[in-house]
Design an enzyme around this catalytic site. Structure first.
Site, short mmCIF file in Angstrom:
data_model
loop_
_atom_site.label_atom_id
_atom_site.label_comp_id
_atom_site.label_asym_id
_atom_site.label_seq_id
_atom_site.Cartn_x
_atom_site.Cartn_y
_atom_site.Cartn_z
N CYS A 190 -0.13 -3.41 -6.74
CA CYS A 190 0.87 -4.12 -7.54
C CYS A 190 0.34 -5.53 -7.70
CB CYS A 190 2.24 -4.15 -6.86
SG CYS A 190 3.41 -5.19 -7.78
N CYS A 215 3.57 -8.45 -7.44
CA CYS A 215 4.26 -8.89 -6.22
C CYS A 215 4.27 -7.83 -5.13
CB CYS A 215 5.69 -9.27 -6.55
SG CYS A 215 6.65 -7.88 -7.10
N SER A 216 3.33 -6.92 -5.14
CA SER A 216 3.25 -5.94 -4.05
C SER A 216 4.39 -4.93 -4.02
CB SER A 216 3.15 -6.63 -2.69
OG SER A 216 2.38 -7.77 -2.72
N CYS A 217 4.85 -4.49 -5.18
CA CYS A 217 5.80 -3.37 -5.22
C CYS A 217 5.15 -2.18 -4.50
CB CYS A 217 6.09 -2.93 -6.65
SG CYS A 217 7.08 -4.11 -7.56
#
Lengths: 118, 200
Positions: B108, B111-113
């Site tokens: 991601c 934002c690091s989903c």
């Protein structure tokens, strides 16, 4: 990650590759966000945009953005979104933070820390 | 690090972030927006009960049940919900299948989903800027650092998660596992193999 718990917190969650949270507050911040989302306080898109913006700002400030401060950005984003959605205010958060600070300092080690009058 | 949690004088001490979390949580509880018991249960779920095991069960079922695999291809969210997993923000799932000449890897960049209900909490490296930026530009060298060597004839597909879509990599079933039960197979499936940074 070594087998030793880096924060000395027994029972800290981990999987084969290491802890999933490095401190309880990270899990609390994470859980609060999901609870508020579940309660319809904001959409997931609003959340990811707020968090993404926070991470982008950290990078512009020159933070390493290596994952180690991820939950600090997470918390800052959660505070911003909570204010933007009218769930609380900066003033309320600062006053309450000060209450917790004074309560902690007045509490001897090993005793649960509680806010007076609650 | 222990000095963050208690000082050496009589009183206790919270770090700045701990104070902010406590302040926000207690305010939200006062306003009725968060129930402490719901929050505790949720945190406990993510801490101890989820992990990557749910994702591993999905993979093992897909390996052993061709009809389930087809449902997973057609509508992954629904097929995953059949096993009782879902909810929260993980509902729009897409499963990407590895094959002899295709290797998938998930990132991601925003934002690091991450598909939490299936994989638990993301590892630190998944959230790092190095991984997020580099895996898009040069997935082969990143995968090599993870110990995944891919031949030139293998196509690498990088999937960038969004707030609407999360990806789960379906790793290839290892050779020599034809006699294993679904439970035994689930034990073989690692978190990283479902992100795409490991092969089985």
């Amino acid at each position: 990650m070594t087998a030793e718990d880096p924060l000395g917190l027994p029972g800290l969650p981990r999987d084969a590759e290491g802890p999933v949270f490095r401190a309880p507050w990270e899990a609390q911040a994470f859980g609060m966000t999901l609870t508020l989302f579940d309660g319809g306080c904001f959409s997931w898109k609003e959340w990811t945009q707020t968090l993404g913006a926070e991470i982008a700002m950290a990078r512009e400030r020159g933070d390493a953005d290596d994952g180690s401060r991820y939950y600090e950005y997470w918390l800052a984003a959660l505070e911003k979104l909570a204010v933007a959605k009218g769930l609380t205010t900066r003033g309320e958060m600062l006053a309450r933070k000060d209450e917790w600070d004074r309560a902690a300092r007045a509490t001897p080690h090993g005793k649960p820390i509680v806010l007076p009058g609650r | 690090m222990s000095d963050d949690h208690h000082s050496h004088d009589e009183g206790s001490h919270f770090s700045d972030v701990e104070l902010r979390v406590r302040a926000l949580e207690s305010l939200l509880v006062d306003k009725g927006l968060v129930k402490p018991e719901t929050l505790d249960k949720l945190v406990d779920t993510y801490e101890t009960k989820l992990g990557p095991r749910n994702g591993a069960r999905v993979v093992a079922r897909a390996w052993t049940d061709p009809a389930y695999l087809q449902r997973l291809r057609d509508d992954a969210s629904a097929a995953i919900a059949e096993l009782g997993y879902g909810g929260m923000q993980g509902e729009h799932m897409v499963v990407v299948e590895n094959a002899a000449q295709v290797h998938n890897v998930v990132v991601c960049t925003l934002c690091s989903c991450y598909p939490w209900p299936l994989l638990g909490l993301p590892p630190v490296w998944y959230k790092s800027n190095a991984y997020r930026s580099r895996v898009v530009i040069d997935p082969r060298s990143v995968l090599k650092e993870f110990g995944v060597a891919l031949g030139d004839n293998v196509e690498v597909r990088v999937w960038d998660s969004t707030s609407e879509v999360r990806y789960l990599v379906l790793p290839e079933r290892p050779a020599g596992t034809q006699d294993m039960t679904e439970d035994e197979l689930a034990e073989l499936v690692t978190r990283d193999s479902m992100i795409g940074t490991a092969k089985l």
